[in-house]
Write an enzyme that holds these catalytic residues in place. Structure first.
Site, PDB file in Angstrom:
ATOM      1  N   PRO A 286     -26.205  -0.172  16.029  1.00 13.92           N
ATOM      2  CA  PRO A 286     -26.366   0.305  14.649  1.00 13.92           C
ATOM      3  C   PRO A 286     -25.321   1.362  14.273  1.00 13.92           C
ATOM      4  O   PRO A 286     -24.979   2.219  15.082  1.00 13.92           O
ATOM      5  CB  PRO A 286     -27.754   0.944  14.675  1.00 13.92           C
ATOM      6  CG  PRO A 286     -27.914   1.421  16.088  1.00 13.92           C
ATOM      7  CD  PRO A 286     -27.165   0.452  16.951  1.00 13.92           C
ATOM      8  N   ARG A 324     -17.383   2.175  -1.479  1.00 13.87           N
ATOM      9  CA  ARG A 324     -18.465   1.185  -1.479  1.00 13.87           C
ATOM     10  C   ARG A 324     -18.855   0.673  -2.872  1.00 13.87           C
ATOM     11  O   ARG A 324     -19.029  -0.533  -3.055  1.00 13.87           O
ATOM     12  CB  ARG A 324     -19.696   1.707  -0.723  1.00 13.87           C
ATOM     13  CG  ARG A 324     -19.383   2.089   0.735  1.00 13.87           C
ATOM     14  CD  ARG A 324     -20.620   2.355   1.568  1.00 13.87           C
ATOM     15  NE  ARG A 324     -21.369   1.141   1.819  1.00 13.87           N
ATOM     16  CZ  ARG A 324     -22.432   0.770   1.161  1.00 13.87           C
ATOM     17  NH1 ARG A 324     -22.929   1.536   0.207  1.00 13.87           N
ATOM     18  NH2 ARG A 324     -23.024  -0.366   1.433  1.00 13.87           N
ATOM     19  N   TYR A 328     -18.111  -3.262  -3.036  1.00  8.95           N
ATOM     20  CA  TYR A 328     -19.269  -4.159  -2.903  1.00  8.95           C
ATOM     21  C   TYR A 328     -20.229  -4.061  -4.085  1.00  8.95           C
ATOM     22  O   TYR A 328     -21.315  -4.639  -4.036  1.00  8.95           O
ATOM     23  CB  TYR A 328     -20.086  -3.816  -1.652  1.00  8.95           C
ATOM     24  CG  TYR A 328     -19.301  -3.569  -0.390  1.00  8.95           C
ATOM     25  CD1 TYR A 328     -18.594  -4.607   0.231  1.00  8.95           C
ATOM     26  CD2 TYR A 328     -19.273  -2.313   0.205  1.00  8.95           C
ATOM     27  CE1 TYR A 328     -17.885  -4.384   1.405  1.00  8.95           C
ATOM     28  CE2 TYR A 328     -18.574  -2.085   1.372  1.00  8.95           C
ATOM     29  CZ  TYR A 328     -17.876  -3.117   1.966  1.00  8.95           C
ATOM     30  OH  TYR A 328     -17.187  -2.884   3.122  1.00  8.95           O
ATOM     31  N   CYS A 355      -6.260   5.745 -11.256  1.00  4.85           N
ATOM     32  CA  CYS A 355      -5.801   4.930 -12.377  1.00  4.85           C
ATOM     33  C   CYS A 355      -6.161   3.478 -12.149  1.00  4.85           C
ATOM     34  O   CYS A 355      -5.297   2.627 -11.916  1.00  4.85           O
ATOM     35  CB  CYS A 355      -4.309   5.118 -12.559  1.00  4.85           C
ATOM     36  SG  CYS A 355      -3.990   6.794 -13.085  1.00  4.85           S
TER      37      CYS A 355
END
Ligand code: LLP
Length: 431
Positions: A286, A324, A328, A355
């Site tokens: 993990p 993130r 995603y 930008c």
């Protein structure tokens, strides 16, 4: 009082200001500026122990390989080393950092894809255990060195994950060795003189239900059985990979770790007995589960801008700091760290300084009325936050602080403009 937005009990509302394990977020930014990643040591340890104990209660031989890619901070690695964790590394750089943090090579498992020959040489010289990802990699490794112990990453044909990019098994995946070739890999390694074996898989990341783990484990153990039958290979360890998700969005429920441990170990023990696989170490890898909710990204509001269509809050962290949301479409809880007791009354898009139109940390977020100078805290930012940050738009990378029970220390200084020159040379004809 505790915060309702996070499972991390070390986040507190003291008179409307965010405190992280007893340390004021305002004091931290005063001292270290923004953007700033803050990590709560006690939460990291707690997450590790909860998971380890849930598994260890049910099976004697358990190893957790912390997946370093989620956060390779030296202090994070040291914390986990001191907990007794093992480590999953995917690059020579991660092996290097893990060794620096005090992990001995026998506690490091390297899983790479598309690995260069000089990298294989580095791994062999470091003495880490190698988990091979292709027959090509295996052939090249055995030409360099025949290790005593070797692991094979299997594609169990079952993948899962919070986003297409985070599914790492199944038909479209570049990772692991497909069923029919697995036996070839073990045969080849055994004939070359490898003595001890492991088997590994990693089906994907951000998984909040138990079923995919169980289905894939069933498949993997069945493959292990066939390998044992065919080649009389015994397994030192079976590694079911990482992937345990954490809730980010309101309404998402955490994976019940006791139930996960109960079901997975039950299946594991039944199958290793049924298939006469001996007593291999039960391993998982993990990353997110250990570090995600221990990390907070603090970012300052520079600009508040209203158009006929939107209200934008411009902050100093963009996808250079936390990729993130842009990569995603991920949701991270966001709070106004200096206005925790104010009512949510405006809907904002939270925009970074880059930008690029896609440089948004959140869209349509209902928050208290925000002014220039306010401090936003982006929660659940400990995993794949700093480790995926970049210098895009020539922005120096931000700093990181570790907090513990009212104490704090800078663990990574922020980069300066001079750092942007590091490693660059001007050719003679341009001088
Ligand atoms: N083991 C292997 C071989 C992996 O490739 C990964 C993650 C893990 C373990 C740990 O997975 P975790 O327990 O953290 O889910 N950047 C994406 C996640 C990519 C994960 C890649 N591999 C994100 O921000 O969601």
């Amino acid at each position: 009082m505790p915060l309702k937005f996070s499972l991390n009990p070390y986040l507190e509302d003291r008179d409307g200001v965010l405190y992280i394990d007893g340390v004021s977020s305002l004091e931290l930014v005063d001292k270290f500026d923004t953007p700033l990643y803050v990590l709560a040591e006690r939460r990291i340890r707690e997450n590790y122990r909860r998971l380890y104990e849930a598994l260890r209660r049910r099976y004697e031989k358990v190893r957790i390989y912390y997946s370093a890619k989620a956060n390779t901070g030296l202090s994070v690695l040291k914390i986990l080393e001191s907990e007794g964790s093992y480590l999953d590394a995917v690059s020579p750089g991660e092996v290097f950092l893990a060794l620096k943090a005090g992990f001995t090579s026998d506690r490091i498992l390297f899983t790479g894809t598309s690995v260069r020959n000089d990298e294989l040489r580095y791994l062999v010289d470091s003495g880490v255990t190698i988990n091979i990802d292709s027959l090509s990699q295996l052939r090249r490794l055995l030409k360099i060195h025949v290790p005593e112990v070797l692991s094979v990453r299997v594609n169990p044909e079952i993948g899962a994950g919070h986003h297409e990019h985070c599914i790492t098994a199944g038909r479209n995946s570049k990772f692991g060795i497909w069923d029919a070739d697995v036996v070839k890999a073990y045969r080849y390694a055994k004939n070359a003189g490898v003595k001890r074996f492991g088997m590994q898989m990693h089906i994907g990341s951000g998984i909040l239900t138990i079923e995919p783990f169980l289905l894939a484990a069933e498949k993997l153990l069945n493959i292990a059985y066939h390998i044992r039958e065919e080649l009389d290979v015994k397994f030192d360890f079976v590694d079911l990979g990482g992937g345990i998700g954490v809730p980010y969005k309101p309404g998402e429920k955490p994976l019940d770790i006791d139930l996960y441990a109960e079901n997975l170990i039950k299946l594991y023990v039944e199958r290793i007995n049924e298939y006469d696989l001996g007593e291999p170490w039960f391993c998982i890898e993990p990353g997110r589960y250990i570090i995600c909710d221990a990390g907070i990204l603090l970012t300052l509001v520079n600009t508040v801008k209203t158009t006929p269509f939107k209200k934008f809050v411009g902050v100093d962290a963009g996808f250079n700091t936390l990729i993130r949301p842009a990569m995603y479409g991920s949701y991270h809880p966001i709070i106004v760290a200096n206005k925790l007791r104010s009512k949510d009354e405006e809907v904002y898009d939270i925009a970074g300084p880059l930008c690029e139109s896609g440089d948004l940390l959140a869209t349509g977020r209902k928050l208290p009325k925000i002014s220039e100078g306010d401090l936003l805290a982006i929660l659940n930012a400990g995993a794949y936050g700093f480790s995926m940050s970049s210098n895009y738009n020539s922005r120096p990378r931000c700093g990181e602080v570790l907090v513990k029970d009212g104490e704090y220390a800078l663990v990574r200084r922020r980069e300066h403009l001079e750092d942007l020159l590091r490693g660059q040379e001007i050719p003679s004809w341009l001088r």
